[in-house]
Design a protein around this motif. Structure first.
Motif, PDB file in Angstrom:
ATOM      1  N   GLY A  60      70.533  68.514  11.260  1.00 13.38           N
ATOM      2  CA  GLY A  60      71.080  67.166  11.102  1.00 13.38           C
ATOM      3  C   GLY A  60      72.488  67.305  10.575  1.00 13.38           C
ATOM      4  O   GLY A  60      72.782  68.249   9.824  1.00 13.38           O
ATOM      5  N   ASP A  61      73.381  66.383  10.953  1.00 11.64           N
ATOM      6  CA  ASP A  61      74.797  66.472  10.582  1.00 11.64           C
ATOM      7  C   ASP A  61      75.313  65.045  10.441  1.00 11.64           C
ATOM      8  O   ASP A  61      75.174  64.245  11.375  1.00 11.64           O
ATOM      9  CB  ASP A  61      75.539  67.226  11.697  1.00 11.64           C
ATOM     10  CG  ASP A  61      77.011  67.469  11.421  1.00 11.64           C
ATOM     11  OD1 ASP A  61      77.463  67.267  10.282  1.00 11.64           O
ATOM     12  OD2 ASP A  61      77.714  67.878  12.369  1.00 11.64           O
ATOM     13  N   ALA A  62      75.868  64.714   9.280  1.00 10.29           N
ATOM     14  CA  ALA A  62      76.363  63.353   9.063  1.00 10.29           C
ATOM     15  C   ALA A  62      77.461  63.372   8.017  1.00 10.29           C
ATOM     16  O   ALA A  62      77.566  64.320   7.224  1.00 10.29           O
ATOM     17  CB  ALA A  62      75.235  62.420   8.617  1.00 10.29           C
TER      18      ALA A  62
ATOM     19  N   GLY B  92      83.109  64.826  18.167  1.00 10.37           N
ATOM     20  CA  GLY B  92      81.679  64.948  17.977  1.00 10.37           C
ATOM     21  C   GLY B  92      81.131  65.994  18.936  1.00 10.37           C
ATOM     22  O   GLY B  92      81.865  66.595  19.716  1.00 10.37           O
ATOM     23  N   HIS B  93      79.803  66.172  18.900  1.00  5.97           N
ATOM     24  CA  HIS B  93      79.221  67.331  19.582  1.00  5.97           C
ATOM     25  C   HIS B  93      77.723  67.160  19.786  1.00  5.97           C
ATOM     26  O   HIS B  93      77.072  66.412  19.050  1.00  5.97           O
ATOM     27  CB  HIS B  93      79.479  68.582  18.741  1.00  5.97           C
ATOM     28  CG  HIS B  93      79.111  68.417  17.280  1.00  5.97           C
ATOM     29  ND1 HIS B  93      77.868  68.729  16.792  1.00  5.97           N
ATOM     30  CD2 HIS B  93      79.811  67.901  16.228  1.00  5.97           C
ATOM     31  CE1 HIS B  93      77.829  68.455  15.491  1.00  5.97           C
ATOM     32  NE2 HIS B  93      78.992  67.939  15.122  1.00  5.97           N
ATOM     33  N   GLY B  94      77.211  67.903  20.754  1.00  7.56           N
ATOM     34  CA  GLY B  94      75.768  68.040  20.857  1.00  7.56           C
ATOM     35  C   GLY B  94      75.238  68.781  19.645  1.00  7.56           C
ATOM     36  O   GLY B  94      75.963  69.510  18.971  1.00  7.56           O
TER      37      GLY B  94
ATOM     38  N   MET C  10      74.128  73.696  15.150  1.00  5.25           N
ATOM     39  CA  MET C  10      74.877  72.522  14.680  1.00  5.25           C
ATOM     40  C   MET C  10      75.862  72.028  15.735  1.00  5.25           C
ATOM     41  O   MET C  10      75.965  70.829  15.976  1.00  5.25           O
ATOM     42  CB  MET C  10      75.641  72.869  13.393  1.00  5.25           C
ATOM     43  CG  MET C  10      76.466  71.711  12.854  1.00  5.25           C
ATOM     44  SD  MET C  10      76.959  71.907  11.141  1.00  5.25           S
ATOM     45  CE  MET C  10      77.861  73.457  11.162  1.00  5.25           C
ATOM     46  N   HIS C  11      76.588  72.963  16.346  1.00  6.87           N
ATOM     47  CA  HIS C  11      77.599  72.575  17.333  1.00  6.87           C
ATOM     48  C   HIS C  11      77.194  73.091  18.703  1.00  6.87           C
ATOM     49  O   HIS C  11      77.117  74.293  18.924  1.00  6.87           O
ATOM     50  CB  HIS C  11      78.975  73.136  16.952  1.00  6.87           C
ATOM     51  CG  HIS C  11      79.524  72.521  15.701  1.00  6.87           C
ATOM     52  ND1 HIS C  11      80.003  73.258  14.651  1.00  6.87           N
ATOM     53  CD2 HIS C  11      79.656  71.228  15.340  1.00  6.87           C
ATOM     54  CE1 HIS C  11      80.418  72.431  13.692  1.00  6.87           C
ATOM     55  NE2 HIS C  11      80.213  71.201  14.084  1.00  6.87           N
ATOM     56  N   MET C  12      76.913  72.190  19.603  1.00  2.41           N
ATOM     57  CA  MET C  12      76.470  72.541  20.946  1.00  2.41           C
ATOM     58  C   MET C  12      77.222  71.654  21.945  1.00  2.41           C
ATOM     59  O   MET C  12      77.861  70.678  21.575  1.00  2.41           O
ATOM     60  CB  MET C  12      74.958  72.293  21.099  1.00  2.41           C
ATOM     61  CG  MET C  12      74.116  72.916  19.987  1.00  2.41           C
ATOM     62  SD  MET C  12      72.348  72.703  20.247  1.00  2.41           S
ATOM     63  CE  MET C  12      72.039  74.024  21.429  1.00  2.41           C
TER      64      MET C  12
ATOM     65  N   LEU D   1      73.145  63.872  19.833  1.00  6.12           N
ATOM     66  CA  LEU D   1      74.601  63.955  19.695  1.00  6.12           C
ATOM     67  C   LEU D   1      75.005  63.604  18.269  1.00  6.12           C
ATOM     68  O   LEU D   1      74.434  62.697  17.656  1.00  6.12           O
ATOM     69  CB  LEU D   1      75.286  62.971  20.657  1.00  6.12           C
ATOM     70  CG  LEU D   1      75.013  63.155  22.152  1.00  6.12           C
ATOM     71  CD1 LEU D   1      75.634  62.008  22.941  1.00  6.12           C
ATOM     72  CD2 LEU D   1      75.540  64.496  22.650  1.00  6.12           C
ATOM     73  N   ALA D   2      76.013  64.332  17.770  1.00  6.20           N
ATOM     74  CA  ALA D   2      76.663  63.962  16.511  1.00  6.20           C
ATOM     75  C   ALA D   2      77.967  63.270  16.871  1.00  6.20           C
ATOM     76  O   ALA D   2      78.819  63.852  17.534  1.00  6.20           O
ATOM     77  CB  ALA D   2      76.920  65.194  15.656  1.00  6.20           C
ATOM     78  N   VAL D   3      78.079  62.018  16.456  1.00  9.35           N
ATOM     79  CA  VAL D   3      79.262  61.205  16.758  1.00  9.35           C
ATOM     80  C   VAL D   3      80.060  61.088  15.466  1.00  9.35           C
ATOM     81  O   VAL D   3      79.487  60.755  14.419  1.00  9.35           O
ATOM     82  CB  VAL D   3      78.845  59.815  17.277  1.00  9.35           C
ATOM     83  CG1 VAL D   3      80.072  58.978  17.613  1.00  9.35           C
ATOM     84  CG2 VAL D   3      77.932  59.952  18.482  1.00  9.35           C
ATOM     85  N   GLU D   4      81.367  61.382  15.521  1.00  7.31           N
ATOM     86  CA  GLU D   4      82.121  61.429  14.265  1.00  7.31           C
ATOM     87  C   GLU D   4      83.589  61.053  14.412  1.00  7.31           C
ATOM     88  O   GLU D   4      84.447  61.922  14.449  1.00  7.31           O
ATOM     89  CB  GLU D   4      81.973  62.788  13.587  1.00  7.31           C
ATOM     90  CG  GLU D   4      82.167  64.010  14.448  1.00  7.31           C
ATOM     91  CD  GLU D   4      81.974  65.305  13.631  1.00  7.31           C
ATOM     92  OE1 GLU D   4      82.455  65.366  12.492  1.00  7.31           O
ATOM     93  OE2 GLU D   4      81.351  66.244  14.157  1.00  7.31           O
ATOM     94  N   PRO D   5      83.874  59.750  14.457  1.00 14.01           N
ATOM     95  CA  PRO D   5      85.274  59.326  14.495  1.00 14.01           C
ATOM     96  C   PRO D   5      86.041  59.757  13.244  1.00 14.01           C
ATOM     97  O   PRO D   5      85.532  59.645  12.124  1.00 14.01           O
ATOM     98  CB  PRO D   5      85.190  57.800  14.603  1.00 14.01           C
ATOM     99  CG  PRO D   5      83.811  57.453  14.161  1.00 14.01           C
ATOM    100  CD  PRO D   5      82.955  58.621  14.490  1.00 14.01           C
TER     101      PRO D   5
ATOM    102  N   PHE E 268      83.452  59.201   9.488  1.00 17.47           N
ATOM    103  CA  PHE E 268      82.020  58.868   9.390  1.00 17.47           C
ATOM    104  C   PHE E 268      81.306  59.566  10.532  1.00 17.47           C
ATOM    105  O   PHE E 268      81.852  59.692  11.643  1.00 17.47           O
ATOM    106  CB  PHE E 268      81.792  57.355   9.485  1.00 17.47           C
ATOM    107  CG  PHE E 268      82.202  56.597   8.253  1.00 17.47           C
ATOM    108  CD1 PHE E 268      81.270  56.300   7.259  1.00 17.47           C
ATOM    109  CD2 PHE E 268      83.508  56.189   8.080  1.00 17.47           C
ATOM    110  CE1 PHE E 268      81.644  55.604   6.113  1.00 17.47           C
ATOM    111  CE2 PHE E 268      83.899  55.498   6.935  1.00 17.47           C
ATOM    112  CZ  PHE E 268      82.966  55.203   5.959  1.00 17.47           C
ATOM    113  N   GLU E 269      80.080  59.984  10.280  1.00 21.63           N
ATOM    114  CA  GLU E 269      79.323  60.715  11.302  1.00 21.63           C
ATOM    115  C   GLU E 269      77.836  60.419  11.189  1.00 21.63           C
ATOM    116  O   GLU E 269      77.299  60.291  10.089  1.00 21.63           O
ATOM    117  CB  GLU E 269      79.541  62.229  11.120  1.00 21.63           C
ATOM    118  CG  GLU E 269      78.742  63.091  12.107  1.00 21.63           C
ATOM    119  CD  GLU E 269      79.003  64.584  11.927  1.00 21.63           C
ATOM    120  OE1 GLU E 269      79.410  65.001  10.827  1.00 21.63           O
ATOM    121  OE2 GLU E 269      78.780  65.325  12.897  1.00 21.63           O
ATOM    122  N   HIS E 270      77.187  60.321  12.351  1.00 22.07           N
ATOM    123  CA  HIS E 270      75.730  60.317  12.415  1.00 22.07           C
ATOM    124  C   HIS E 270      75.270  61.179  13.578  1.00 22.07           C
ATOM    125  O   HIS E 270      75.978  61.322  14.588  1.00 22.07           O
ATOM    126  CB  HIS E 270      75.176  58.905  12.618  1.00 22.07           C
ATOM    127  CG  HIS E 270      74.949  58.147  11.353  1.00 22.07           C
ATOM    128  ND1 HIS E 270      74.158  58.611  10.321  1.00 22.07           N
ATOM    129  CD2 HIS E 270      75.402  56.931  10.954  1.00 22.07           C
ATOM    130  CE1 HIS E 270      74.131  57.716   9.340  1.00 22.07           C
ATOM    131  NE2 HIS E 270      74.882  56.691   9.690  1.00 22.07           N
TER     132      HIS E 270
HETATM  133 MG    MG Z   1      79.591  67.232  13.195  1.00 24.66          MG
END
Ligand code: MG
Ligand code: MG
Length: 274
Positions: free
Chosen positions: A112-114, A176-178, A183-185, A207-211, A240-242
């Protein structure tokens, strides 16, 4: 920008459930950190709180030892003009600062990444607005995702919201990333661009979305610690990221404590969580 349709990791429902466990732990950890942010606290103290909570719940901090040189902490703590990847330590938070806290955890091999950006005491109105705009753009991005759509539908919704809100800089060098068993895909999830491009959004994708948004330029530079990314013009930034997935009902925000139910409902978007 290149996308690869192949090589995307598609998770089973059972694997997504494990990602929810990891994601909820990250979300709860960030709430503990948020509650501890105040003038006089050091970024190192926030880091120790995060590490203790992750390990107490059977998780492993995923940033620790990551990359070259190995990242030395559980959270990234990025203050003011630092956008992302700040290293926690002795820095004392002061009234009017703003801090981005990024956190990742692994549970049973799933990530998980946020990230949240938190005001230290009272901040200037334009900084509070920057934070609101950035967080809202994250939710608009996830809300724009639906099965059968494309990755850049998310990117486009983020950019549209930020551009509509004022003259902000949107970082382009970081995306952001898969996410899943690493963690990063693949794929990258940019925070700008035209919709309808990139891999198709399918069930089992996460997906990790992170503006990452600034009050000035989108240009950044790397500090001498080889990690911290700061704005080139010294302007303040928010991040911010989720981590989220899509079910046949809608988005499920794996790193939100409530799965995203409340924010999605406020936007009129069906909640996809179990
Ligand atoms: Mg991330
Ligand atoms: Mg992160």
């Amino acid at each position: 920008m290149g996308f690869r349709d192949r090589g995307l990791e598609i998770k089973t429902p059972e694997q997504i459930d494990l990602m929810r466990v990891a994601g909820r732990l990250v979300g709860e950890t960030l709430e503990i950190v948020r509650a501890a942010v105040r003038p006089g606290t050091t970024t190192g103290e926030l880091d120790r709180l995060a590490e203790a909570n992750i390990r107490d719940h059977g998780g492993v901090p995923s940033f620790m030892g990551y990359g070259v040189p190995p990242f030395p902490a559980t959270i990234c703590a990025s203050v003011n003009d630092e956008v992302v990847h700040g290293i926690p330590g002795d820095r004392v938070l002061r009234e009017g600062d703003v801090i981005s806290v990024d956190c990742g955890a692994i549970v049973e091999g799933w990530h998980g990444d946020a990230a949240i950006t938190v005001a230290v005491g009272e901040v200037a109105p334009e900084i509070a607005e920057l934070m609101r705009v950035t967080e809202e753009s994250l939710w608009r991005g996830m809300a724009a995702a639906h099965l059968g759509g494309r990755v850049t539908d998310i990117s486009h919704a983020i950019e549209t919201h930020v551009r509509g809100a004022g003259r902000y800089g949107i970082l382009e060098d970081y995306t952001g990333h898969g996410i899943g068993s690493e963690m990063h895909m693949a794929p990258n999830v940019p925070n700008y661009g035209r919709k309808g491009r990139g891999p198709q959004l399918v069930q089992g994708m996460a997906l990790a979305v992170e503006p990452m948004v600034t009050l000035g330029s989108k240009r950044t530079h790397l500090l001498e610690d080889d990690w911290t990314v700061a704005t080139a013009d010294g302007s303040f930034a928010a991040h911010f990221e989720h981590t989220f997935t899509l079910t046949d009902r809608g988005p499920w925000v794996l790193t939100a404590v409530d799965g995203g139910a409340e924010r999605l409902a406020a936007m009129g978007v069906p909640y996809g969580g179990r």
